[in-house]
Scaffold this motif. Structure first.
Motif, PDB file in Angstrom:
ATOM      1  N   UNK A   1       6.747 -10.763   3.067  1.00  0.00           N
ATOM      2  CA  UNK A   1       6.330  -9.931   1.932  1.00  0.00           C
ATOM      3  C   UNK A   1       5.076 -10.498   1.281  1.00  0.00           C
ATOM      4  N   UNK A   2       5.013 -11.826   1.132  1.00  0.00           N
ATOM      5  CA  UNK A   2       3.828 -12.457   0.552  1.00  0.00           C
ATOM      6  C   UNK A   2       2.596 -12.145   1.389  1.00  0.00           C
ATOM      7  N   UNK A   3       2.721 -12.265   2.718  1.00  0.00           N
ATOM      8  CA  UNK A   3       1.604 -11.939   3.603  1.00  0.00           C
ATOM      9  C   UNK A   3       1.185 -10.476   3.448  1.00  0.00           C
ATOM     10  N   UNK A   4       2.158  -9.586   3.371  1.00  0.00           N
ATOM     11  CA  UNK A   4       1.850  -8.154   3.308  1.00  0.00           C
ATOM     12  C   UNK A   4       1.178  -7.762   1.991  1.00  0.00           C
ATOM     13  N   UNK A   5       1.558  -8.422   0.892  1.00  0.00           N
ATOM     14  CA  UNK A   5       0.894  -8.145  -0.386  1.00  0.00           C
ATOM     15  C   UNK A   5      -0.578  -8.521  -0.302  1.00  0.00           C
ATOM     16  N   UNK A   6      -0.858  -9.729   0.189  1.00  0.00           N
ATOM     17  CA  UNK A   6      -2.244 -10.162   0.322  1.00  0.00           C
ATOM     18  C   UNK A   6      -3.023  -9.273   1.265  1.00  0.00           C
TER      19      UNK A   6
END
Length: 498
Positions: free
Chosen positions: A447-452
């Motif tokens: 999720x962190x990767x996808x937000x960025x």
């Protein structure tokens, strides 16, 4: 040497060909002096940030000389550094537009040197945190003063690649900081309470070397002729022209245009704000999008970098510095190898493509991570590819806001967008990504990767429609100075030197 246009004055109105004379200069030793004297400060910033992140564990250990925890270093310490950088950018940015580039880039480097030296002799947590704030205060001021000076002194033909490479040199400092921290953490070489102090002391030494070179960097002639120092601007450019002609062994061509401006001592803050957001709303939207997008992408990857390696791939904390050095190298290679294309292929295509590519590649990395297809080596390789493009894009954010607004607002515009991006990355970013990357749950890190990645792609789409085709164009052509008394003049009048 080309014949300069004499100042044609009428009260506080002056006609000058200084911008055109600067833009038609070939690359020379004088420009290398500008790059070395002003650009190398990004190496210090990368060194500072990386060292503190990597030695946080050592500072929290017994015998370090400071009674602090690792959480305080990476939490409170990082927040204070970011707060200092944001406030320093805004404070010194305003002063840079008011009192000149040269005065301020000497002062900001002095602030950095003093604060870093005081950090090295920290004896108490409050002392350490105070001077972390002041170190950030100086670094933030550097961004505004230096970016504005570089763009105003570098010829338009080379401005894009030079600006990108200089901003990308942050990662050379990051490489040095990573490897230096590995050495400093080795207690068989340095005692626990000495090694970390020496890393800060090295930053002071490098800063002093830069200061020696920077003493020879002149004031921006563009700032001079607007702020009532037209004769000094003309004399400075004439000296540079003689130096370049001697170096190249040939006469320079005649400059192509003149500009008439109303000289003024200062520009009010509200005038700057109305100009940036009222007269150029699309460009302001572009600047905000680029800065926020790159801030979140970098936090999605780098904020939990060490935790991801140790939690999911079993890498020891003492070895994470080697992995970080590898992705830092990828970050530097991006602007270095792609920078020229921003001047040839063009700003709009390169800005949008680097943002979109890095976002899509990070989505791909998130997918592979979620499937369990990566190990410590391959995830680092993926990050290298993502950041190769992202670093060029992030550096182009600084280039964009430093060239698409009028001369009188330049330093303050850089300061504002830098402060917004830094705050997003250093305050909002950690709040969003800290728990996600440290939870040990694969889906949280994905999720962190996808937000960025999402914000990077969104910024790339904004650039598709709003990026300015500024390549190889004079700054005065991209955004007419607020002090302009008319459109730039070209043709016979200029050629005759009248």
């Amino acid at each position: 040497m080309a014949t300069p246009v004499p100042d044609a004055t009428d009260g506080n109105t002056v006609t000058t060909d200084v911008p055109a004379r600067l833009d038609r200069l070939p690359w020379s030793k004088w420009h290398w002096m500008i790059v070395i004297g002003l650009g190398t400060v990004w190496i210090l910033d990368g060194l500072e940030v990386t060292i503190v992140g990597n030695i946080a564990g050592r500072l929290s250990e017994k015998g370090s000389g400071l009674a602090v925890t690792a959480a305080q270093i990476t939490g409170l310490g990082a927040a204070l550094y970011v707060a200092g950088a944001c406030s320093g950018a805004l404070f010194f940015g305003w002063l840079t537009d008011r009192f000149g580039r040269r005065k301020l880039f000497m002062i900001t480097l002095g602030v950095y040197l003093t604060a870093t030296a005081m950090t090295a002799v920290s004896f108490s947590p409050w002392w350490f945190f105070l001077f972390r704030f002041l170190t950030g205060f100086g670094i933030g001021g550097e961004y505004a003063a230096i970016n504005s000076a570089i763009d105003e002194l570098i010829p338009s033909k080379y401005r894009g690649r030079v600006d990108l490479i200089i901003n990308g040199s942050y990662w050379l400092g990051a490489i040095g900081g990573s490897l230096l921290s590995v050495l400093a953490l080795n207690t068989s070489i340095f005692p626990a309470n000495i090694g970390w102090r020496l890393t800060f002391a090295l930053g002071v030494v490098l800063g002093l070397v830069i200061l020696l070179v920077r003493r020879h960097v002149p004031e921006s002639p563009r700032w001079q002729f607007i702020h009532g120092h037209g004769d000094e601007a003309t004399e400075l450019v004439s000296d540079v022209e003689r130096e370049v002609e001697e170096e190249k062994g040939q006469r320079l061509p005649e400059p192509g245009s003149t500009i008439t401006i109303h000289q003024r001592k200062s520009i009010g803050f509200w005038t700057i704000a109305r100009t940036v957001f009222g007269a150029y709303p699309r460009r302001a939207t572009l600047g905000l999008s680029l800065f926020i997008g790159q801030a979140f992408l970098y936090n999605a990857i780098t904020f939990g970098f060490g935790s991801i390696l140790t939690t999911f791939f079993g890498v020891s904390t003492g070895d994470t510095g080697y992995y970080f050095a590898v992705i830092a190298a990828g970050n530097f290679l991006g602007p270095l190898l792609l920078g020229r294309l921003f001047d040839t292929v063009g700003r709009r295509i390169m800005i949008s493509s680097t943002y979109l590519l890095s976002g899509l590649l990070l989505f791909g990395t998130a997918w592979l991570f979620d499937r369990g297809s990566l190990n410590a080596t391959t995830v680092t390789a993926c990050w290298c590819v993502v950041l190769f493009f992202a670093s060029a894009g992030a550096s182009s954010a600084y280039l964009t806001v430093s060239e698409v607004f009028p001369m009188e607002t330049r330093a303050m515009a850089i300061a504002f967008f830098y402060a917004v991006g830094t705050a997003a990355g250093g305050i909002t970013g950690p709040l969003v990504f800290s728990d996600l990357t440290k939870s040990g749950v694969v889906s949280d890190t994905v999720l962190a990767f996808c937000i960025g990645a999402s914000l990077m792609c969104a910024a790339g789409l904004v650039a598709v429609f709003t990026a300015v085709n500024a390549e190889q164009r004079s700054l005065e052509d991209i955004a007419t100075p607020l002090s302009s008394a008319g459109k730039p003049q070209t043709g016979a009048a200029t050629a005759s030197g009248v």
